[in-house]
Enzyme design. Structure first.
Site, PDB file in Angstrom:
ATOM      1  CG  HIS A 109      86.443  -0.751 -42.940  1.00 57.66           C
ATOM      2  ND1 HIS A 109      86.093  -1.140 -41.765  1.00 57.66           N
ATOM      3  CD2 HIS A 109      87.254  -1.529 -43.536  1.00 57.66           C
ATOM      4  CE1 HIS A 109      86.779  -2.240 -41.579  1.00 57.66           C
ATOM      5  NE2 HIS A 109      87.416  -2.714 -42.638  1.00 57.66           N
ATOM      6  CD  GLU A 145      88.581   2.312 -42.286  1.00 57.26           C
ATOM      7  OE1 GLU A 145      87.728   3.034 -42.496  1.00 57.26           O
ATOM      8  OE2 GLU A 145      88.806   1.886 -41.430  1.00 57.26           O
ATOM      9  CG  HIS A 185      83.543  -2.933 -40.394  1.00 50.68           C
ATOM     10  ND1 HIS A 185      84.038  -2.126 -39.653  1.00 50.68           N
ATOM     11  CD2 HIS A 185      83.895  -4.090 -39.832  1.00 50.68           C
ATOM     12  CE1 HIS A 185      84.490  -2.499 -38.763  1.00 50.68           C
ATOM     13  NE2 HIS A 185      84.415  -3.934 -38.881  1.00 50.68           N
TER      14      HIS A 185
HETATM   15 ZN   LIG Z   1      84.794  -0.405 -40.349  1.00 50.65          ZN
END
Ligand SMILES: [Zn+2]
Length: 167
Positions: free
Chosen positions: A24, A106, A142
């Protein structure tokens, strides 16, 4: 690696193999780097008054296992054995609910900007370590597991660079 405990996790379904990494990107407020807003989001401590955008998202219960900051520093929010809440409605190779069987990473970033060299180095090291500990078969965006709904980490993420570094 710094540990920051997020309360946003639960049990994976019994017997689930952890076989997918979902990448992400996130920045809070969008396009701004540094600060502790991402940590605050993942620990349900985001101040709704600090930014107009935070008012929209401060009640979300979300998390990822790891965050790679712009300088390559790593934060872990959720133990890998637990299910973090990052992918939402999603599917990969015909299998739904990617949170069940994935690790969420992330990258601090924005979809219109490139990621930093230290981020690629830290990400490569992290993915290698996870591959050595879990039966990881794929690394997906994602946007791959939630097409049409999500577009992160974005077109500026250099997949060729990651895959070459992992080879
Ligand atoms: Zn995401």
């Amino acid at each position: 690696m710094r540990i920051v405990d997020s309360p946003n996790h639960d049990e994976r379904p019994p017997g689930t193999e952890i076989s997918l990494i979902v990448l992400h990107s996130i920045s809070l407020p969008p396009g701004q780097y540094g600060g502790d807003s991402i940590e605050r989001l993942f620990t349900n401590c985001l101040d709704p008054e600090a930014d107009p955008y935070f008012r929209e998202i401060c009640d979300l219960k979300v998390s990822a296992h790891f965050l790679v900051q712009r300088d390559g520093s790593l934060i872990q929010f959720v133990p890998v054995e637990r299910r973090a809440w990052h992918a939402g409605v999603s599917s990969w190779r015909g299998r739904e609910r990617c949170n069940d069987f994935s690790i969420g990473i992330e990258l601090e970033g924005a979809e219109h900007e490139v990621f930093t060299d230290p981020q690629y180095q830290a990400l490569t090291g992290l993915v290698r370590r996870l591959q050595s500990q879990w039966p990881i078969r794929d690394v997906a965006a994602h946007s791959d597991v939630a097409p049409g709904r999500k577009s992160d980490p974005g077109a500026h993420f250099d997949w060729a660079r990651l895959l070459a570094a992992l080879a």
